[in-house]
Design an enzyme around this catalytic site. Structure first.
Site, PDB file in Angstrom:
ATOM      1  N   SER A  69       0.857  -1.191   0.000  1.00 22.95           N
ATOM      2  CA  SER A  69       0.000   0.000   0.000  1.00 22.95           C
ATOM      3  C   SER A  69       0.887   1.233   0.000  1.00 22.95           C
ATOM      4  CB  SER A  69      -0.870   0.009   1.264  1.00 22.95           C
ATOM      5  OG  SER A  69      -1.489   1.265   1.410  1.00 22.95           O
ATOM      6  N   TYR A 115      -1.945  -1.076  10.360  1.00 15.56           N
ATOM      7  CA  TYR A 115      -2.024  -1.308   8.918  1.00 15.56           C
ATOM      8  C   TYR A 115      -0.785  -0.750   8.216  1.00 15.56           C
ATOM      9  CZ  TYR A 115      -3.863  -1.174   4.131  1.00 15.56           C
ATOM     10  OH  TYR A 115      -4.043  -1.348   2.777  1.00 15.56           O
TER      11      TYR A 115
END
Ligand SMILES: [Zn+2]
Length: 729
Positions: free
Chosen positions: A597, A610
């Site tokens: 990401s 995350y």
């Protein structure tokens, strides 16, 4: 002479007067489909059916006789009207004059081959379907309905030593006999002569090939076909040797667990060794019929003789590779060693066969590797350029076993002489067919595993790679979602043809599997299934990941760290290490793409677990690139804010974000409208100012998989619309 429909035991009587259309092209299609529905009647793509029908000539308005005959390609099981070619019977009748005028005529002459393009000139009503090589067989037999079939029971009779005598005995003089002739004009002339001079026959047994029969009505032609097959099958049954078929068992089968363990380790090894020129996909057959043959005393001797029906050996090659494996005393290493030695010898033998049978006009030698491998105690493995082809190859060897069983029961099995087999395999017409094949797609012959294929980026990626010809394994934590993706792909690309394969190996070009990537045994089980289905893997793309919104997941921060790292980091690691076992066994180039990401590079508030897990995943990619080199290229795909189609953006999260960013919306907006608004908002923050879609991500995942970036490994490719704060330095 005929049986009542209740009496058929070896074929299914499927004709239904209520459904059957009246005599017409539709009736021919119906007859073809009910014949093809029973595998015992003909092999996939094999045989053809015809009817001579009065039609109105579009040029003159007059009634003319038209031969409708199943055209080149296709299968009578699934054929529709468009699979049949249509030709003026009168023009076909006139063609023999042309043939007889050729200087070089006779069996396998250039004159015979020169007749093929003539069929086009006989075309009725601009029908675009190419005519079959068997067209003259159907036109010359002056009966309204003709079936030409390749039933195992009939080929068994046609492949035994006493074929001529047995034809007389079995069918009581109702079937004439012609010895083996390569299909074409001369074979058709031979059948025409028999038909014209011996009234009262039902058909002709064609040596080493199959049979042809006829009738004045479609239904009686169907019933005659069934009678021919049933009669042969009954005769074989009466003489069947039961336990002593193929000389009885020489070895015992492995139990299912041992066989699965052995096969899942052996298949990637075999795939690597076979794929020295191009890659192959496998189909495994381990049912009792296959095992009875490979385990038998006679298997080695019969395998050497090769297959008989031309349809069969075009796929199975002149003979299979029999591996002299002892399931009781040999282990995996011995199996691999025996296979490798056998394969080397096979290639030498194949070249000797080519050299002995070819002349200066023969096409160049094709890949000399075996396409069928027989392993005592284990089963049969068929190989092809894709799943459909490998299923057909395996189906044809299953047919060959049935043929040998029947022939050995009633007489002695004999194969086609090598020169005759060669003249089919390297026939100029076959070569032309191969040359006409369209170029293979980028991911043809590849098995691509997409973990997270149930929705979003993973699903889009599965569709993207399938478009490039890949076999796609749709894996997901939620089997139902993965199955939906696989089903949608199958609906688009079809199952292919060929009826073979045991268990998951009977699959089509897309399968669905459940996997929890945080658990090594779950990942191992997935790869075992993939190996049994296709024989190995080429590319792995992991899009599965977890985003836990702080305060919403009901977890403590500590728990969020555990779960985020388990899925986003360790999950990728487990998949990579298990896949690597297969890559190393194959020794073939592969690619791995892990989805990370842009959050890995942008520090911000609120998604600590995350973001740090994705940063770790970026570095995991670099470490894996080092570990897996030089065989496997490992890269990361780093998406940003893909809102469309993402399960990470449920309605309440979208509303929370829209509220946070002061974007206008109403409660009555649909989920999609809300997502579009958020996507547009995010887009405005990027350099390219376009919403980022799953398709954008799939394109990048495909690019990293395609081989086009073969010199790139250990890199992170951001697909984020251009977020300058995420630029890597
Ligand atoms: Zn045929």
């Amino acid at each position: 002479m005929k049986y009542n429909k209740e009496e058929f035991k070896h074929v299914s009587y499927l004709w239904d007067d209520e459904v059957a259309p009246v005599e017409s092209v539709e009736s021919l299609v119906y007859r073809s489909n009910v014949l093809g529905a029973d595998q015992r009647i003909t092999n996939t793509g094999g045989g053809n059916t015809s009817a001579k029908i009065m039609e109105t000539d579009p040029l003159t308005g007059e009634q003319v006789e038209v031969l409708w005959v199943k055209g080149s390609g296709g299968d009578i099981r699934t054929a529709k009207k468009e699979n049949f070619s249509s030709l003026y019977q009168e023009k076909l009748d006139a063609l023999d004059k042309t043939y007889q005028s050729f200087e070089d005529k006779g069996l396998k002459s250039s004159g015979e081959d020169a007749m093929i393009p003539m069929y086009k000139h006989c075309n009725f009503c601009l029908n675009p379907r190419a005519s079959s090589i068997d067209t003259p067989l159907h036109s010359m037999i002056a009966e309204k309905h003709v079936d030409h079939l390749h039933p195992n029971a009939v080929i068994a009779v046609a492949s035994c030593k006493a074929q001529r005598e047995l034809a007389e005995v079995i069918w009581g003089g109702k079937m004439a006999y012609v010895p083996w002739m390569r299909p074409g004009w001369e074979a058709a002339l031979a059948c025409e002569e028999i038909y014209a001079n011996q009234p009262g026959l039902s058909g002709i047994l064609m040596g080493q090939h199959g049979h042809t029969n006829w009738a004045s009505e479609s239904k009686s032609c169907y019933e005659t076909s069934l009678w021919v097959i049933e009669t042969a099958a009954r005769y074989i049954e009466e003489h069947d040797k039961g336990e002593m078929t193929f000389g009885g068992a020489r070895v015992e089968s492995l139990n299912e667990d041992d066989r699965t363990a052995l096969l899942s380790a052996f298949l990637p090894k075999a795939r690597g060794l076979l794929s020295n020129k191009v890659k192959f996909i496998s189909t495994v057959q381990t049912d009792d019929t296959a095992l009875r043959f490979v385990n038998s005393v006679d298997a080695k001797r019969l395998a050497k003789l090769g297959t008989s029906c031309p349809d069969h050996f075009l796929r199975t090659k002149i003979q299979p590779l029999y591996v002299d494996f002892d399931p009781k005393n040999d282990d995996l290493a011995t199996l691999v060693e025996k296979f490798e030695q056998g394969m080397i010898q096979y290639r030498i033998d194949y070249k000797a066969y080519y050299d002995a049978c070819s002349d200066e006009n023969s096409p160049a030698m094709r890949d000399p590797s075996p396409t069928v491998v027989l392993i005592p105690g284990v089963g049969i493995i068929g190989w092809g350029k894709n799943k459909s082809e490998s299923r057909v190859t395996t189906e044809f060897y299953n047919c060959a076993i049935e043929v040998m069983r029947g022939a050995e029961a009633i007489s002695e099995y004999t194969a086609l002489p090598q020169q005759e087999a060669f003249d089919i395999e390297y026939w100029a017409l076959e070569e032309a067919k191969l040359q006409r094949m369209p170029a293979e797609k980028t991911l043809a012959r590849n098995v691509v595993v997409v973990v997270g294929a149930g929705d979003g980026i993973g699903k889009e990626t599965a569709f993207r790679v399938a478009k490039e010809g890949a076999h796609v394994v749709c894996a997901d934590l939620r089997l139902e979602a993965a199955q939906k993706t696989a089903d949608e792909l199958t609906a688009i690309y079809g199952e292919g043809v060929g009826v073979a394969g045991t268990g998951i190996s009977s699959c089509g070009p897309a399968i669905a599997l459940e996997v929890d990537i945080t658990k090594r045994d779950s990942v191992q089980a997935m790869f075992t299934q993939i190996t049994l289905a296709y024989g190995g893997i080429d590319n792995v793309i992991v899009t599965a990941g977890v985003f836990l919104a702080p305060g919403q997941s009901g977890m403590s921060n500590d728990q969020m760290f555990d779960v985020s790292f388990a899925v986003n980091v360790k999950g990728g690691y487990i998949v990579a290490t298990e896949a690597n076992e297969i890559w190393q066994a194959q020794g073939l180039k592969g690619t791995l793409v892990l989805t990370t990401s842009v959050n890995a590079a942008v520090s911000k508030k609120g998604s600590l677990a995350y973001d740090t897990s994705k940063a770790a995943a970026n570095h995991l990619v670099r470490e894996l690139a080092v570990e897996l080199s030089p065989l496997v290229n490992v890269n990361a795909l780093a998406p940003a804010t893909v809102v469309k189609g993402s399960t990470m953006f449920p309605r309440d999260r979208v509303i929370a974000s829209l509220t946070k960013y002061d974007v206008e919306f109403t409660e009555s907006d649909s989920d999609d409208e809300l997502r579009d608004k958020l996507a547009m908002f995010y887009a405005q923050r990027t350099l390219t100012q376009q919403p980022i879609t799953p398709a954008d991500q799939a394109e990048a995942a495909y690019l990293l998989t395609s081989g086009q970036l073969s010199k790139t490994t250990g890199q992170v490719l951001s697909v984020d619309g251009g977020l300058h704060e995420a630029f890597l330095r």
